[in-house]
Design a protein around this motif. Structure first.
Motif, PDB file in Angstrom:
ATOM      1  N   GLY A 244       0.814  -1.220   0.000  1.00 17.94           N
ATOM      2  CA  GLY A 244       0.000   0.000   0.000  1.00 17.94           C
ATOM      3  C   GLY A 244       0.837   1.254   0.000  1.00 17.94           C
ATOM      4  N   PHE A 245       1.897   1.259   0.854  1.00 17.71           N
ATOM      5  CA  PHE A 245       2.777   2.432   0.884  1.00 17.71           C
ATOM      6  C   PHE A 245       3.491   2.614  -0.461  1.00 17.71           C
ATOM      7  CE2 PHE A 245       2.814   1.903   5.640  1.00 17.71           C
ATOM      8  CZ  PHE A 245       2.164   3.103   5.896  1.00 17.71           C
ATOM      9  N   THR A 246       3.848   1.501  -1.075  1.00 20.91           N
ATOM     10  CA  THR A 246       4.469   1.594  -2.406  1.00 20.91           C
ATOM     11  C   THR A 246       3.512   2.250  -3.400  1.00 20.91           C
ATOM     12  OG1 THR A 246       5.793  -0.389  -1.974  1.00 20.91           O
ATOM     13  CG2 THR A 246       5.497   0.264  -4.276  1.00 20.91           C
ATOM     14  N   GLY A 247       2.241   1.855  -3.329  1.00 20.59           N
ATOM     15  CA  GLY A 247       1.238   2.460  -4.216  1.00 20.59           C
ATOM     16  C   GLY A 247       1.048   3.931  -3.935  1.00 20.59           C
ATOM     17  N   ILE A 248       1.052   4.296  -2.635  1.00 21.16           N
ATOM     18  CA  ILE A 248       0.887   5.720  -2.280  1.00 21.16           C
ATOM     19  C   ILE A 248       2.044   6.534  -2.846  1.00 21.16           C
ATOM     20  CG2 ILE A 248       0.897   7.342  -0.341  1.00 21.16           C
ATOM     21  CD1 ILE A 248      -0.571   5.188   1.275  1.00 21.16           C
ATOM     22  N   ILE A 249       3.276   6.026  -2.649  1.00 29.11           N
ATOM     23  CA  ILE A 249       4.445   6.750  -3.160  1.00 29.11           C
ATOM     24  C   ILE A 249       4.369   6.881  -4.681  1.00 29.11           C
ATOM     25  CG2 ILE A 249       6.956   6.591  -3.463  1.00 29.11           C
ATOM     26  CD1 ILE A 249       7.048   5.245  -0.693  1.00 29.11           C
ATOM     27  N   THR A 250       3.949   5.809  -5.334  1.00 29.00           N
ATOM     28  CA  THR A 250       3.835   5.854  -6.798  1.00 29.00           C
ATOM     29  C   THR A 250       2.836   6.914  -7.227  1.00 29.00           C
ATOM     30  OG1 THR A 250       4.393   3.513  -6.940  1.00 29.00           O
ATOM     31  CG2 THR A 250       3.288   4.499  -8.845  1.00 29.00           C
ATOM     32  N   GLN A 251       1.677   6.969  -6.571  1.00 27.31           N
ATOM     33  CA  GLN A 251       0.644   7.948  -6.939  1.00 27.31           C
ATOM     34  C   GLN A 251       1.105   9.375  -6.658  1.00 27.31           C
ATOM     35  OE1 GLN A 251      -2.130   7.410  -8.589  1.00 27.31           O
ATOM     36  NE2 GLN A 251      -1.694   5.186  -8.653  1.00 27.31           N
ATOM     37  N   LEU A 252       1.811   9.576  -5.517  1.00 26.22           N
ATOM     38  CA  LEU A 252       2.295  10.921  -5.197  1.00 26.22           C
ATOM     39  C   LEU A 252       3.370  11.369  -6.193  1.00 26.22           C
ATOM     40  CD1 LEU A 252       2.487  10.782  -1.278  1.00 26.22           C
ATOM     41  CD2 LEU A 252       0.781  11.955  -2.693  1.00 26.22           C
ATOM     42  N   GLU A 253       4.235  10.465  -6.584  1.00 26.23           N
ATOM     43  CA  GLU A 253       5.253  10.817  -7.602  1.00 26.23           C
ATOM     44  C   GLU A 253       4.585  11.147  -8.925  1.00 26.23           C
ATOM     45  OE1 GLU A 253       7.729   7.401  -7.643  1.00 26.23           O
ATOM     46  OE2 GLU A 253       9.023   8.073  -5.987  1.00 26.23           O
ATOM     47  N   ALA A 254       3.540  10.366  -9.283  1.00 30.17           N
ATOM     48  CA  ALA A 254       2.817  10.664 -10.528  1.00 30.17           C
ATOM     49  C   ALA A 254       2.118  12.010 -10.432  1.00 30.17           C
ATOM     50  CB  ALA A 254       1.802   9.553 -10.806  1.00 30.17           C
ATOM     51  N   ALA A 255       1.573  12.334  -9.239  1.00 27.70           N
ATOM     52  CA  ALA A 255       0.904  13.634  -9.065  1.00 27.70           C
ATOM     53  C   ALA A 255       1.911  14.772  -9.201  1.00 27.70           C
ATOM     54  CB  ALA A 255       0.211  13.681  -7.698  1.00 27.70           C
ATOM     55  N   ALA A 256       3.126  14.574  -8.680  1.00 27.91           N
ATOM     56  CA  ALA A 256       4.151  15.627  -8.786  1.00 27.91           C
ATOM     57  C   ALA A 256       4.535  15.879 -10.232  1.00 27.91           C
ATOM     58  CB  ALA A 256       5.381  15.222  -7.966  1.00 27.91           C
ATOM     59  N   ARG A 259       1.761  18.216 -12.374  1.00 26.93           N
ATOM     60  CA  ARG A 259       1.329  19.483 -11.780  1.00 26.93           C
ATOM     61  C   ARG A 259       0.641  20.397 -12.790  1.00 26.93           C
ATOM     62  NH1 ARG A 259       6.711  21.103  -8.261  1.00 26.93           N
ATOM     63  NH2 ARG A 259       6.521  19.406  -6.685  1.00 26.93           N
ATOM     64  N   ASP A 260       1.062  20.305 -14.046  1.00 35.60           N
ATOM     65  CA  ASP A 260       0.485  21.196 -15.047  1.00 35.60           C
ATOM     66  C   ASP A 260      -0.892  20.742 -15.477  1.00 35.60           C
ATOM     67  OD1 ASP A 260       2.833  22.592 -14.885  1.00 35.60           O
ATOM     68  OD2 ASP A 260       3.763  21.515 -16.578  1.00 35.60           O
ATOM     69  N   ASP A 261      -1.222  19.477 -15.262  1.00 32.98           N
ATOM     70  CA  ASP A 261      -2.544  18.941 -15.642  1.00 32.98           C
ATOM     71  C   ASP A 261      -3.357  18.775 -14.370  1.00 32.98           C
ATOM     72  OD1 ASP A 261      -4.746  17.599 -16.519  1.00 32.98           O
ATOM     73  OD2 ASP A 261      -3.637  16.192 -17.803  1.00 32.98           O
ATOM     74  N   THR A 262      -4.252  19.719 -14.126  1.00 30.63           N
ATOM     75  CA  THR A 262      -5.001  19.748 -12.853  1.00 30.63           C
ATOM     76  C   THR A 262      -5.824  18.479 -12.651  1.00 30.63           C
ATOM     77  OG1 THR A 262      -5.142  22.154 -12.998  1.00 30.63           O
ATOM     78  CG2 THR A 262      -6.648  21.043 -11.458  1.00 30.63           C
ATOM     79  N   SER A 263      -6.522  18.059 -13.695  1.00 28.98           N
ATOM     80  CA  SER A 263      -7.387  16.876 -13.545  1.00 28.98           C
ATOM     81  C   SER A 263      -6.556  15.627 -13.258  1.00 28.98           C
ATOM     82  CB  SER A 263      -8.230  16.682 -14.805  1.00 28.98           C
ATOM     83  OG  SER A 263      -7.399  16.487 -15.933  1.00 28.98           O
ATOM     84  N   GLU A 264      -5.421  15.480 -13.957  1.00 27.91           N
ATOM     85  CA  GLU A 264      -4.554  14.319 -13.732  1.00 27.91           C
ATOM     86  C   GLU A 264      -3.938  14.374 -12.338  1.00 27.91           C
ATOM     87  OE1 GLU A 264      -2.958  10.645 -15.084  1.00 27.91           O
ATOM     88  OE2 GLU A 264      -4.594  11.962 -15.787  1.00 27.91           O
ATOM     89  N   TRP A 265      -3.548  15.577 -11.902  1.00 27.85           N
ATOM     90  CA  TRP A 265      -2.959  15.753 -10.559  1.00 27.85           C
ATOM     91  C   TRP A 265      -3.964  15.362  -9.481  1.00 27.85           C
ATOM     92  CZ3 TRP A 265      -4.289  19.162  -6.612  1.00 27.85           C
ATOM     93  CH2 TRP A 265      -3.383  19.244  -5.543  1.00 27.85           C
ATOM     94  N   ARG A 267      -6.495  13.361  -9.856  1.00 29.52           N
ATOM     95  CA  ARG A 267      -6.781  11.919  -9.898  1.00 29.52           C
ATOM     96  C   ARG A 267      -5.724  11.132  -9.136  1.00 29.52           C
ATOM     97  NH1 ARG A 267      -5.466   7.496 -12.761  1.00 29.52           N
ATOM     98  NH2 ARG A 267      -3.941   8.645 -14.032  1.00 29.52           N
ATOM     99  N   HIS A 268      -4.445  11.471  -9.335  1.00 33.58           N
ATOM    100  CA  HIS A 268      -3.382  10.763  -8.619  1.00 33.58           C
ATOM    101  C   HIS A 268      -3.442  11.047  -7.120  1.00 33.58           C
ATOM    102  CE1 HIS A 268      -1.436   9.038 -12.063  1.00 33.58           C
ATOM    103  NE2 HIS A 268      -1.282  10.234 -12.667  1.00 33.58           N
ATOM    104  N   LEU A 269      -3.762  12.284  -6.754  1.00 30.84           N
ATOM    105  CA  LEU A 269      -3.856  12.630  -5.334  1.00 30.84           C
ATOM    106  C   LEU A 269      -5.011  11.890  -4.676  1.00 30.84           C
ATOM    107  CD1 LEU A 269      -2.636  14.367  -3.113  1.00 30.84           C
ATOM    108  CD2 LEU A 269      -4.254  16.189  -3.734  1.00 30.84           C
ATOM    109  N   ALA A 270      -6.154  11.779  -5.386  1.00 29.28           N
ATOM    110  CA  ALA A 270      -7.298  11.036  -4.846  1.00 29.28           C
ATOM    111  C   ALA A 270      -6.961   9.558  -4.679  1.00 29.28           C
ATOM    112  CB  ALA A 270      -8.512  11.216  -5.754  1.00 29.28           C
ATOM    113  N   ALA A 271      -6.232   9.011  -5.640  1.00 27.18           N
ATOM    114  CA  ALA A 271      -5.834   7.599  -5.543  1.00 27.18           C
ATOM    115  C   ALA A 271      -4.902   7.384  -4.354  1.00 27.18           C
ATOM    116  CB  ALA A 271      -5.166   7.143  -6.826  1.00 27.18           C
ATOM    117  N   ALA A 272      -3.971   8.319  -4.134  1.00 22.60           N
ATOM    118  CA  ALA A 272      -3.057   8.210  -2.999  1.00 22.60           C
ATOM    119  C   ALA A 272      -3.820   8.300  -1.679  1.00 22.60           C
ATOM    120  CB  ALA A 272      -1.988   9.301  -3.081  1.00 22.60           C
ATOM    121  N   THR A 273      -4.801   9.211  -1.642  1.00 19.04           N
ATOM    122  CA  THR A 273      -5.618   9.348  -0.427  1.00 19.04           C
ATOM    123  C   THR A 273      -6.402   8.070  -0.146  1.00 19.04           C
ATOM    124  OG1 THR A 273      -5.826  11.733  -0.845  1.00 19.04           O
ATOM    125  CG2 THR A 273      -7.414  10.722   0.683  1.00 19.04           C
TER     126      THR A 273
END
Length: 442
Positions: A244-256, A259-265, A267-273
Motif C-alpha cells: 500500500g505504501f508503495t502504491g501511495i508513493i507511486t501515486q504521489l510521484e505521478a501527481a508531482a 502538476r500542469d494537468d489539474t485533472s490528472e494531478w 486523480r493521482h492525489l485522490a488515488a493516494a488518499t
C-alpha cells in the motif's frame, strides 16, 4: 507418575492381625497407628497393675501373696522390656512378637493359676497373639490364650479337658474364631486404610504432575503462538501495508509530475488518499488481531455469540450460536485459540462456502471442550482443499489445525462438493486455575 500406576488395593492376609506400632518407612505416617501403639501399651500395664493391686489387698498368706507379687514384678520387667525398651522396627519384628506372647502366656498362666484376679492380665495375651505373623501363628496364639484363660483357674488345660472336653473345647474354638476373626477384620480395615491413603496421595501427585505438564504445554504453545503471530504479521505487512505504501508513493510521484494537468494531478492525489485510507484500515485490523478483544469483558460463550452475530450482520448470512454443558472458565490461551478458530472458520465460510446458513456450537464435556462449525454451502473435496489464503488475511484450515495441535488438540474436517462443510475442534479443558500467578502479569 501416571494415573494408571495406582494399583487396586489388596489386603495381605499373611501378615499380622495388628497394625505395626510404627508404619513402614515407605508408608506415609498415619496418626492413628501411633495412637493405637500408645493405647495398647497403656492397656498392657493397666491389665497387669489392676490384678496385682487386687491380689495385694486379698486375704491370702503373706508367703503366697509375696510370691505372686514377685511373679507379677517379673511379668512387669518382661513387659517393660518389650513394650518400652523396644521401639519401631524392633518391636514389630516377628521374633519380638513371639517373645512377647511367650512371656505373657507363661507369666499370665502361672499368675492366674495362683490367683484368679490375673485372668485380667491374661486378656492381654489376645493382643500379644494378634501381633504374631503369619496369620496362622496368630490364630494359634489366640487359641492358646483362650485355652489358658478358660482353664487355669480350674487346675490347668489337661485337667479341664479331661473332665469336660466337649464344653471347654467348644468354648476355646468359638472364642478363637470370634477373637481371631475380629482381629483379622481389624487388620484388613487398617491395611485398607493405609492403601487408600497411599492411593489418594499417588492420585494427588499425579494430578499435580498433570497440572505441571499442562502449564508446560501452554507455555510452549504461547511461545509457538508468538512466533506464529510474528510470521503472520511479517507476511501481512509485506502483502498489505508495504504494498500500500508503495502504491501511495507511486501515486504521489505521478501527481508531482502532473502538476500542469489539474485533472490528472487530482486523480493521482485522490488515488493516494484512497490507498492511505485502505492502509489505515489494514493497520487497525492487524492491531486488533493481536489481542482477542471480545474476551476482555465477556465469557467465551458470550464472546463467540457476539462474533457470530456481528459476522451474520456483516455478511447477511443467518448464523446461530449455541453452547452446551457446564460452562467453566478455561485457560486464557485456550479461550483465545477457540475464538481465533471461530473467526477463521466464519471467514472461510464468507470467502468460499456461499452458504445460506451457518451454525456454531461450543460444548463443555468435562475434561474436553469442542467447537463445531457447520455450513450448508458448496463444500469442497477434502483431497483438493480451498487455495491458500489471500493477502486479505487468514490462515485457512492449516492455520486452524496448527492452533489446535499446539494445545494438544485435534481438528477434523468433513466436507463434500455440494454438501456443505463441518469443522470440529477438540481441546483439553484446562481450567483457568492452572494459570501461574506470574503469568497474569505477562
Amino acid at each position: 507418575m501416571r494415573l494408571e500406576d495406582v494399583r487396586d488395593v489388596k489386603l495381605d492376609w499373611r501378615g499380622s492381625m495388628m497394625p505395626p506400632a510404627t508404619p513402614d518407612p515407605d508408608d506415609p505416617p498415619v496418626r492413628w497407628h501411633r495412637c493405637f501403639s500408645w493405647a495398647e501399651t497403656a492397656i498392657a500395664w493397666i491389665l497387669l497393675i489392676v490384678p496385682a493391686l487386687l491380689s495385694a489387698l486379698s486375704d491370702q498368706t503373706a508367703e503366697h501373696r509375696n510370691t505372686t507379687l514377685l511373679l507379677a514384678a517379673g511379668a512387669a520387667v518382661w513387659l517393660g522390656l518389650l513394650t518400652v525398651t523396644l521401639r519401631g522396627k524392633l518391636r514389630d519384628h516377628p521374633l519380638a512378637a513371639v517373645a512377647m506372647f511367650a512371656g505373657i502366656a507363661t507369666f499370665g498362666s502361672i499368675l492366674q493359676y495362683r490367683d484368679a484376679y490375673f485372668l485380667i492380665f491374661m486378656v492381654y495375651g489376645f493382643f500379644a497373639a494378634m501381633r504374631m505373623r503369619p496369620m496362622l501363628v496368630s490364630f494359634l496364639g489366640v487359641g492358646i490364650t483362650s485355652l489358658l484363660i478358660n482353664t487355669m483357674t480350674l487346675g490347668g488345660p489337661i485337667h479341664a479337658l479331661s473332665v469336660s472336653p466337649g464344653i471347654w473345647g467348644t468354648v476355646v474354638i468359638v472364642q478363637t474364631v470370634a477373637i481371631g476373626g475380629g482381629g483379622a477384620l481389624f487388620a484388613a480395615v487398617g491395611k485398607q486404610s493405609q492403601e487408600r491413603k497411599r492411593a489418594l496421595e499417588q492420585l494427588a501427585a499425579a494430578e499435580a504432575e498433570n497440572r505441571g505438564l499442562q502449564r508446560q504445554l501452554l507455555t510452549q504453545a504461547r511461545e509457538a503462538g508468538v512466533l506464529d503471530e510474528r510470521q503472520r504479521l511479517s507476511q501481512e505487512i509485506h502483502d498489505t501495508l508495504a504494498q500500500g505504501f508503495t502504491g501511495i508513493i507511486t501515486q504521489l510521484e505521478a501527481a508531482a509530475q502532473a502538476r500542469d494537468d489539474t485533472s490528472e494531478w487530482e486523480r493521482h492525489l485522490a488515488a493516494a488518499t484512497q490507498l492511505a485510507r485502505e492502509n489505515l484500515t489494514e493497520a487497525r485490523r492487524s492491531v486488533a488481531a493481536l489481542h482477542p478483544e471480545p474476551l476482555e469483558a465477556a465469557t467465551l460463550p458470550e464472546a463467540l455469540a457476539e462474533v457470530t452475530r456481528l459476522w451474520s450482520e456483516r455478511t447477511s448470512v443467518p448464523a446461530e450460536f449455541s453452547a452446551t454443558g457446564n460452562a467453566v472458565p478455561l485457560h486464557p490461551e485456550l479461550e483465545a485459540t477457540l475464538l481465533r478458530i471461530t473467526q477463521e472458520a466464519l471467514s472461510n465460510v464468507a470467502r468460499h462456502a456461499h452458504a445460506s446458513r451457518v451454525g456454531i456450537t461450543l460444548s463443555y464435556m468435562g475434561d474436553e471442550v469442542t467447537l463445531d462449525a457447520r455450513d450448508d454451502g458448496v463444500g469442497f473435496d477434502p483431497a483438493d482443499p480451498p487455495p491458500p489464503p489471500s493477502p486479505e488475511g487468514g490462515h485457512g484450515l492449516p492455520g486452524m489445525r496448527r492452533r489446535a495441535e499446539r494445545l494438544a488438540g485435534t481438528l477434523h474436517v468433513e466436507a463434500e462438493p455440494g454438501g456443505g462443510t463441518a469443522i470440529s475442534v477438540r481441546l483439553p479443558a484446562v481450567p483457568a486455575a492452572t494459570l501461574d500467578p506470574t503469568e497474569g502479569a505477562s
